[in-house]
Design a protein around this motif. Sequence first.
Motif, PDB file in Angstrom:
ATOM      1  N   LEU A 174       0.907  -1.292  -0.043  1.00 47.47           N
ATOM      2  CA  LEU A 174      -0.027  -0.078  -0.029  1.00 47.47           C
ATOM      3  C   LEU A 174       0.821   1.267  -0.071  1.00 47.47           C
ATOM      4  O   LEU A 174       1.924   1.241   0.697  1.00 47.47           O
ATOM      5  N   ARG A 175       0.662   2.329  -0.964  1.00 40.39           N
ATOM      6  CA  ARG A 175       1.287   3.512  -0.978  1.00 40.39           C
ATOM      7  C   ARG A 175       0.896   4.374   0.424  1.00 40.39           C
ATOM      8  O   ARG A 175      -0.277   4.424   0.747  1.00 40.39           O
ATOM      9  N   LEU A 176       2.161   4.886   0.723  1.00 40.02           N
ATOM     10  CA  LEU A 176       1.628   5.940   1.993  1.00 40.02           C
ATOM     11  C   LEU A 176       1.052   7.257   1.200  1.00 40.02           C
ATOM     12  O   LEU A 176       0.403   8.065   1.968  1.00 40.02           O
ATOM     13  N   SER A 177       1.397   7.485  -0.118  1.00 42.53           N
ATOM     14  CA  SER A 177       0.717   8.573  -0.806  1.00 42.53           C
ATOM     15  C   SER A 177       0.724   8.563  -2.103  1.00 42.53           C
ATOM     16  O   SER A 177       1.890   7.966  -2.603  1.00 42.53           O
ATOM     17  N   ASN A 178      -0.480   8.953  -3.032  1.00 39.12           N
ATOM     18  CA  ASN A 178      -0.201   8.918  -4.250  1.00 39.12           C
ATOM     19  C   ASN A 178       0.308  10.107  -5.042  1.00 39.12           C
ATOM     20  O   ASN A 178       0.426  10.361  -6.134  1.00 39.12           O
ATOM     21  N   ASN A 179       0.347  11.161  -4.227  1.00 41.30           N
ATOM     22  CA  ASN A 179       0.841  12.533  -4.571  1.00 41.30           C
ATOM     23  C   ASN A 179       2.266  12.538  -4.856  1.00 41.30           C
ATOM     24  O   ASN A 179       3.078  12.191  -3.689  1.00 41.30           O
ATOM     25  N   PRO A 180       2.860  12.979  -6.062  1.00 43.17           N
ATOM     26  CA  PRO A 180       4.257  13.095  -6.244  1.00 43.17           C
ATOM     27  C   PRO A 180       5.096  14.001  -5.236  1.00 43.17           C
ATOM     28  O   PRO A 180       6.168  13.556  -4.735  1.00 43.17           O
TER      29      PRO A 180
END
Length: 311
Positions: A15-21
């Motif tokens: 799971l990503r911690l965030s999808n925002n670059p």
Amino acid sequence: MEVSNVTTVTAFVLLRLSNNPQTRALLFVLFLVVYLLTLTGNVLMLLVISTDSHLHTPMYFFLRHLSFLDAFYSSVTVPKLLQSLLYKWKTVSLLECFSQISLIIFSGATEACLLSVMAYDRFQAVCHPLLYAVAMNRRACAGLVGASWAIGMVTGLINTLLLAQEHFCGPNLVRSFACELPPVLLLACSDTHASIASILTTMAVLGLGTLILLLGSYSRIITAALRINSATGRSKFFSTCSSHFLVVAIFYGSGLFRYMTPTSGSALEQVLSLQYSVVTPMLNPLIYSLKNQEVKTALKRMLARKSRRTF
């Protein structure tokens, strides 16, 4: 890679911690700084304790092993976390995932044992000062540390081998930034009673068991300290032991809650995982050094020797 003939999942996606670059870039810098501070602090503790003869005592012998373990523990999770923040997909093979799970369990179990050993050491020093040198001789200290490492290795191996026998047929999204046993176990399609019983036994025996030993040791220590008539003596005691209290509270508070509650992939679980796998290894050397006058004095002596050699 397949674990058995019936396995259909060949890799897990974390799971990503965030999808925002932009957020991922900020997190990368933050966790990189934390990781470098963790390595610097723990390696510095190792050097100070190893080179200063004044710190060649049982308490610092155990602390040296704790510092090494914290540096190792952080290196199990943080580099992979940093790597995942740089790439679009966070995919790990079954072998990589199971290896990380084994090392995480090994590190956590060993640290729980070491913290209990350190509590026992302080109990002997405060409650039986005349017999302390006999009870905590070199052979006894080596045996306690060796047992801690051995228990951690066996615990990690057993839980991982049981997990590897499970059938994973999809989905393969692990609701965590790292491969941890609870979220990976949720993905198993087969009967997981053996793995669940194993991890619950581990938490009961090592988690709650060592916590009871810790509380028992420190209740005796506090009782002995309260009998001290001198306010200076009581102050010195609490200054020495408060750092250990703080480390224990942080480690057990986050670890037990994370592994003893049902996994849901919530933000709180992610925060707790970051707490005991990323933040705590950085805090331990800071807590022990900033709250310990002997360590600060030894560090000054080491820096002074280095300055004299330089000039």
